[in-house]
Design an enzyme around this catalytic site. Structure first.
Site, PDB file in Angstrom:
ATOM      1  N   LYS A  66      56.733  41.901  31.739  1.00 53.75           N
ATOM      2  CA  LYS A  66      55.414  41.714  31.038  1.00 53.75           C
ATOM      3  C   LYS A  66      54.833  40.306  31.726  1.00 53.75           C
ATOM      4  CE  LYS A  66      53.738  43.636  28.386  1.00 53.75           C
ATOM      5  NZ  LYS A  66      52.629  44.717  28.796  1.00 53.75           N
ATOM      6  N   HIS A  99      55.017  54.465  27.941  1.00 56.46           N
ATOM      7  CA  HIS A  99      54.744  53.098  27.438  1.00 56.46           C
ATOM      8  C   HIS A  99      55.422  52.958  26.244  1.00 56.46           C
ATOM      9  CE1 HIS A  99      52.190  50.905  24.334  1.00 56.46           C
ATOM     10  NE2 HIS A  99      52.000  49.947  25.250  1.00 56.46           N
TER      11      HIS A  99
HETATM   12  O1  GKR Z   1      54.235  43.991  23.131  1.00 57.26           O
HETATM   13  O2  GKR Z   1      53.770  42.392  24.062  1.00 57.26           O
HETATM   14  C1  GKR Z   1      53.802  43.587  24.011  1.00 57.26           C
HETATM   15  C2  GKR Z   1      53.274  44.269  24.949  1.00 57.26           C
HETATM   16  O3  GKR Z   1      52.323  43.603  25.768  1.00 57.26           O
HETATM   17  C3  GKR Z   1      52.430  45.522  24.368  1.00 57.26           C
HETATM   18  O4  GKR Z   1      51.497  45.039  23.620  1.00 57.26           O
HETATM   19  C4  GKR Z   1      51.597  46.373  25.396  1.00 57.26           C
HETATM   20  O5  GKR Z   1      51.257  47.429  24.673  1.00 57.26           O
HETATM   21  O6  GKR Z   1      54.022  46.946  26.371  1.00 57.26           O
HETATM   22  C5  GKR Z   1      52.744  47.086  26.429  1.00 57.26           C
HETATM   23  C6  GKR Z   1      52.221  47.289  27.902  1.00 57.26           C
HETATM   24  O7  GKR Z   1      53.048  48.059  28.457  1.00 57.26           O
HETATM   25  O8  GKR Z   1      50.909  47.015  27.992  1.00 57.26           O
HETATM   26 MG    MG Z   2      51.380  48.030  29.917  1.00 50.13          MG
END
Ligand code: GKR
Ligand code: MG
Length: 424
Positions: free
Chosen positions: A195, A322
């Site tokens: 991420k 996702h």
């Molecule tokens: O939980 O920080 C998180 C993710 O960034 C999530 O909010 C996203 O929806 O995992 C996600 C993504 O793949 O964009």
């Molecule tokens: Mg994503």
């Protein structure tokens, strides 16, 4: 319609579970993640389960859906969908969180349909003695591969609500490699996702290089959650081309992704610009993302995920999956549907390793070689641990979080944090 064993009771229990100080483009995770556990009980006392979002607008939408499903047979999926489509509307003034399509109230009908459909399929499976995957046409694989989902993170939450997690700080490339090593050792994952959208792109690219050196053969992905401008994403593509399996949502908007696709040798993937069939059509027209990350929680359920898979096949797009913070009921639903979709050709995302608590009997679900075995038991193949459900509900009542807000949480660490997007 089969009315011999109608649904008599609907129970929705909001829960909160511990979640790490994970950084993302919007800010940082709060110490508590919210979910709702949905139980549909039939006249003969069987209980069908599902797990979905637990924010306030979603709880209100689920409450509004109660009368729509009462009296239906668990086999009346089309009638349920029709009723939900006719009655469940986007919430006015709902808090929306751009990174997570599941928080968009425009998707209320799809989200509610999904929550009810999964529980009804669980009931159907119990009644027929068949696992949910068989109701979806049968398994094309006996286990579903997931990817290691890495996050930049702090060692501890700002307000120290409980003891720090075992993962430690994850800010430098070396610390992220150590996080990956631990996650791969614990779960056996065969693909790695980071991420991003947190630090300067040069730092995140250096992290990807460090991961490539440490794991020379594992496919890598980076997801900056649309926090890079188009120019930044184009410049980064030159360096990332040789490193990535796919380049997930680096830049905002469908137009941005389409423009970027002309400069990126690796395919673009998205869970941000293709979240409905309307957006799917627009994406095909614009030639933006070439891989769609499905998510049954907001695409309208397991059968809707199969329909999305068929659309991806028709238009020559790839498909992956996702995830947001979730527990074992969701993991089981994801596993059943991914096992029934031939063209999910990538390891699916899951936040599961970041969660320590569980509501399913028997505790946390096991991964073998990075994959979850498709259960052969009837329905979803999981039951509730009612003590844990009650405990996590108490945590919900006490924690004070009612809507996810990573930006407000980040401002507790850094009051000047802008949250602007794209920031780089
Ligand atoms: O939980 O920080 C998180 C993710 O960034 C999530 O909010 C996203 O929806 O995992 C996600 C993504 O793949 O964009
Ligand atoms: Mg994503």
């Amino acid at each position: 319609m089969n009315r011999s064993n109608p649904i008599k009771h609907v129970r929705v229990t909001p829960i909160a579970f511990r979640d790490g100080p994970l950084l993302n483009a919007s800010g940082i995770h709060e110490p508590w993640a919210l979910r709702a556990i949905v139980e549909l009980e039939t006249a003969d006392g069987r209980v069908g389960l599902s797990e979905t979002y637990g924010d306030e607008p979603m709880l209100r939408a689920l409450d509004a859906a109660r009368p729509l499903v009462l009296g239906l047979s668990p086999f009346d999926l089309n009638a349920m969908e029709e009723r939900v489509r006719a009655s469940i509307r986007p919430a006015s003034g709902a808090v929306e969180f751009t990174l997570a399509p599941g928080s968009h109230s425009a998707k209320n009908a799809a989200k509610v349909t999904s929550a009810l459909e999964v529980a009804m399929l669980d009931l159907q499976g119990q009644l027929l003695g068949a696992p949910v995957v068989d109701l979806l046409g049968g398994a094309v694989r006996s286990s579903v591969a997931y990817s290691a989902y890495l996050f930049y993170k702090y060692a501890e939450h700002v307000d120290k609500p409980y003891a720090p997690d075992a993962w430690g700080e994850g800010l430098s490339p070396e610390q992220i490699v150590a996080q990956a090593r631990r996650m791969v050792d614990l779960y056996g994952f065969q693909s790695i996702k980071l991420k991003g959208g947190v630090f300067e792109p040069a730092h995140e690219i250096a992290t990807m290089r460090a991961l490539r050196a440490a794991f020379p053969t594992l496919p890598l992905r980076l997801d900056p959650n649309a926090n890079w401008s188009l120019a930044t994403s184009i410049a980064a593509a030159e360096e990332l081309d040789e490193l990535l399996e796919y380049y997930e949502d680096p830049t905002p908007t469908l137009e941005g992704m389409a423009a970027l696709s002309r400069h990126s040798k690796v395919p673009l993937a998205t869970n941000m610009v293709v979240t409905t069939m309307e957006e799917f059509r627009a994406n095909v027209h614009a030639g933006g993302a070439r891989i769609v990350l499905s998510d049954h929680h907001y695409w309208g359920g397991l059968r809707a995920t199969q329909a999305l898979a068929r659309m991806c096949e028709v238009f020559g797009l790839g498909m992956s999956m996702h995830s947001n913070s979730h527990l074992g009921i969701s993991l089981m639903a994801m596993t059943h549907v991914a096992a029934a979709v031939p063209n999910i050709a990538y390891a699916c995302d899951t936040h599961y390793p970041w969660q320590e608590e569980e509501v399913v009997a028997g505790g946390r679900i096991a991964f073998d070689n990075g994959a979850v075995a498709v259960p052969g038991r009837p329905g979803l193949g999981v039951e509730l641990d009612r003590e844990q459900l009650a405990r996590l509900h108490e945590q919900y009542l006490a924690c004070g979080v009612r809507n996810r807000n990573d930006l407000a949480q980040m401002r507790k660490y850094d009051p000047a944090f802008s949250g602007a997007n794209p920031r780089f």
